[in-house]
Design an enzyme around this catalytic site. Structure first.
Site, PDB file in Angstrom:
ATOM      1  N   ASN A  95       0.815  -1.223   0.000  1.00 42.96           N
ATOM      2  CA  ASN A  95       0.000   0.000   0.000  1.00 42.96           C
ATOM      3  C   ASN A  95       0.847   1.270   0.000  1.00 42.96           C
ATOM      4  O   ASN A  95       0.305   2.377   0.105  1.00 42.96           O
ATOM      5  CB  ASN A  95      -0.916   0.048   1.227  1.00 42.96           C
ATOM      6  N   GLU A 109      -4.923   3.280  -2.863  1.00 45.77           N
ATOM      7  CA  GLU A 109      -4.328   2.347  -1.889  1.00 45.77           C
ATOM      8  C   GLU A 109      -3.089   1.660  -2.448  1.00 45.77           C
ATOM      9  O   GLU A 109      -2.638   0.631  -1.946  1.00 45.77           O
ATOM     10  CB  GLU A 109      -5.376   1.323  -1.450  1.00 45.77           C
ATOM     11  N   HIS A 165      -8.956  -5.136  -0.583  1.00 39.46           N
ATOM     12  CA  HIS A 165      -8.027  -4.797  -1.670  1.00 39.46           C
ATOM     13  C   HIS A 165      -8.066  -5.941  -2.670  1.00 39.46           C
ATOM     14  O   HIS A 165      -8.304  -7.095  -2.289  1.00 39.46           O
ATOM     15  CB  HIS A 165      -6.581  -4.685  -1.159  1.00 39.46           C
ATOM     16  N   CYS A 193       0.911  -8.363   1.149  1.00 38.15           N
ATOM     17  CA  CYS A 193       0.736  -7.004   1.710  1.00 38.15           C
ATOM     18  C   CYS A 193       2.065  -6.451   2.181  1.00 38.15           C
ATOM     19  O   CYS A 193       2.289  -5.252   2.168  1.00 38.15           O
ATOM     20  CB  CYS A 193      -0.184  -7.038   2.928  1.00 38.15           C
TER      21      CYS A 193
HETATM   22  O1  SUG Z   1      -5.105  -1.149   5.588  1.00 38.50           O
HETATM   23  N1  SUG Z   1      -4.659  -3.261   8.355  1.00 38.50           N
HETATM   24  C1  SUG Z   1      -4.276  -2.890   7.002  1.00 38.50           C
HETATM   25  C2  SUG Z   1      -3.947  -4.132   6.205  1.00 38.50           C
HETATM   26  C3  SUG Z   1      -3.373  -3.779   4.872  1.00 38.50           C
HETATM   27  C4  SUG Z   1      -3.238  -4.984   3.992  1.00 38.50           C
HETATM   28  N2  SUG Z   1      -2.656  -4.631   2.766  1.00 38.50           N
HETATM   29  C5  SUG Z   1      -2.945  -5.212   1.578  1.00 38.50           C
HETATM   30  N3  SUG Z   1      -3.995  -5.969   1.412  1.00 38.50           N
HETATM   31  N4  SUG Z   1      -2.161  -4.968   0.612  1.00 38.50           N
HETATM   32  C6  SUG Z   1      -5.402  -2.112   6.317  1.00 38.50           C
HETATM   33  O2  SUG Z   1      -6.574  -2.475   6.496  1.00 38.50           O
HETATM   34  C7  SUG Z   1      -5.230  -2.781  10.674  1.00 38.50           C
HETATM   35  C8  SUG Z   1      -4.769  -1.895  11.784  1.00 38.50           C
HETATM   36  C9  SUG Z   1      -5.477  -2.123  13.077  1.00 38.50           C
HETATM   37  O3  SUG Z   1      -6.642  -2.509  13.083  1.00 38.50           O
HETATM   38  O4  SUG Z   1      -4.851  -1.868  14.128  1.00 38.50           O
HETATM   39  C10 SUG Z   1      -4.751  -2.328   9.296  1.00 38.50           C
HETATM   40  O5  SUG Z   1      -4.499  -1.159   9.105  1.00 38.50           O
END
Ligand code: SUG
Length: 442
Positions: A108, A172, A246, A365
């Site tokens: 991201n 994103e 995503h 990710c």
């Molecule tokens: O943006 N989780 C991230 C995970 C990102 C995953 N990235 C990809 N799929 N490329 C998000 O949702 C959770 C943080 C929390 O709940 O403390 C978080 O930000």
């Protein structure tokens, strides 16, 4: 062209705060006690195993957290420690927002276009604005600084500003972008969740669509990606409503291969056949039926958040979370895929990434893909390339500076903050990051 992976180094404040509505794991594990140390070691281990197998593996350094400048912007006053204490006493959610280690999911961080595919012959990065979640919206400008510090040769790499202009341009990054390569020719596949400026487009009903078509098109323009090799497709709104926040949670592509769930896109069959045409008949699609792996299982195990990588021996490997090995239907699918001789995916490597997975972040990710000509590796800051020595130094740094367990109350301790400051000063030396952090300004 080689594909390097730049993995995010998990930060010392990694925690579970349920900040990402629409991301099932983030909500399910909210308020669990995290282990920043384990999280960082699990991520470094994945990177090291791939580096040992001969892949080019870089590391993107963590951002400094808690982000006290943001607390000040929100009206807290006094020293850094006082701001943190006030936030802890008055609004713990704000403290968790400014302490999240979410920058570790470098898929991201930005969208990248290699020199070979850009109109001006330079490589381009556009940092993602991540404006759909407050804890992520504080990342982009520091990400820009990070990318400038890592991809330091300005003749080769250009790092742009993130796209501005509000919600309609919510971006994103590479989690919704794939660079295919068909017979040496790049094709850029952008997947968006909604069309923001049209009244006619369909959108999810329950969870937010975090990537807009408008943002994807702007990123392609900023990166000077040749428009003839760009292809846009909409994600299926129903899968977003099932927790696929995503595109990299429901499909993964690499070179001429696309592994995808049958319901990944709006009209999946047409998207795949158009892509096949654009590839000149080179695309190899590996379709996963709902009967083989249902959506809920796909989201729980993160099968599609695996990495697909080309190994130096010539075949492709699937780099998958160990959750996939533990779930019979997914394991069955992977085994049958490996046994099928019609595509180059011949190996699976499983990793325990539980600490990241509990926030909805799997192997894919955690990495940003950067395609390079061999000679352009010299344009990268060597302090950010993972070698045996760098790995040992980073592991040692994590072991000494990270907590085994972390709660918000720990963040409210004077010693914790002082320790984080010392750790970032040390990291600047290990990774050669002069001027990246303005630690005293905090
Ligand atoms: O943006 N989780 C991230 C995970 C990102 C995953 N990235 C990809 N799929 N490329 C998000 O949702 C959770 C943080 C929390 O709940 O403390 C978080 O930000």
């Amino acid at each position: 062209m080689i594909e390097a992976n730049f993995d995010g180094l998990v930060g010392p404040t990694h925690n579970y705060s349920g900040l990402s509505f629409g991301n099932v794991a983030s909500l399910n594990f909210a308020k669990d006690i995290s282990s920043p140390k384990q999280a960082a070691l699990q991520g470094l281990h994945k990177a090291k195993v791939l580096a040992d197998r001969g892949l080019i593996q870089g590391i993107l350094p963590p951002q400094f957290r808690p982000n006290v400048s943001v607390l000040r912007n929100l009206g807290f006053r006094g020293s850094a420690e006082e701001c943190i204490q006030q936030a802890f006493n008055e609004d713990r959610l704000l403290l968790s927002i400014v302490s999240s280690s979410s920058y570790m999911w470098t898929a991201n961080a930005a969208t990248y276009c290699p020199m070979a595919d850009s109109i001006d012959g330079k490589a381009h990065f556009t940092p993602a604005n991540l404006r759909s979640k407050p804890h992520r919206a504080i990342e982009p400008y520091q990400t820009k600084k990070t990318l400038e510090c890592v991809f330091e040769n300005r003749q080769m790499f250009e790092v742009h500003d993130p796209i501005e202009l509000g919600d309609a341009f919510s971006d994103e990054g590479a989690a919704n972008h794939t660079r295919f390569e068909f017979n040496g020719r790049g094709v850029h596949f952008f997947v968006y969740g909604r069309e923001a400026l049209s009244n006619e487009s369909v959108a999810p009903k329950k969870f937010p669509a975090r990537q807009t078509l408008e943002a994807s098109m702007a990123v392609a323009r900023v990166n000077q990606t040749d428009p003839n090799i760009c292809f846009y497709a909409q994600q299926n709104p129903d899968v977003i409503d099932s927790g696929v926040f995503h595109n990299d949670v429901i499909s993964v592509g690499h070179k001429n291969v696309l592994l995808y769930h049958e319901s990944a896109f709006l009209n999946t069959a047409k998207v795949v056949s158009d892509l096949y045409e654009l590839s000149g008949g080179e695309l190899i699609g590996i379709k996963v039926l709902n009967d083989q792996v249902d959506l809920q299982t796909a989201v729980k195990t993160y099968l599609f958040n695996s990495q697909l990588v080309t190994m130096p021996e010539g075949h492709m490997a699937l780099v998958a979370p160990k959750h996939c090995e533990e779930e019979p239907s997914v394991k069955r699918f992977i085994d049958s895929m490996l046994a099928d001789g019609r595509h180059p995916v011949d190996e699976v490597i499983y990793f325990d990434l539980l600490q990241s997975m509990k926030n909805g972040g799997g192997p894919a990710c955690l990495r940003l893909r950067v395609q390079l000509e061999k000679e352009h590796v010299s344009g990268i800051n060597p302090g950010c390339i993972l070698t045996q020595n760098k790995y040992s130094e980073l592991v040692n740094w994590v072991e000494r500076n990270y907590k085994d367990q972390l709660t918000l109350a720990d963040l409210n301790q004077y010693e914790t903050y002082a320790g984080i400051k010392r750790a970032f000063v040390e990291l600047s030396q290990i990774m050669n990051l002069s001027n990246l952090y303005d630690i005293e300004a905090n």
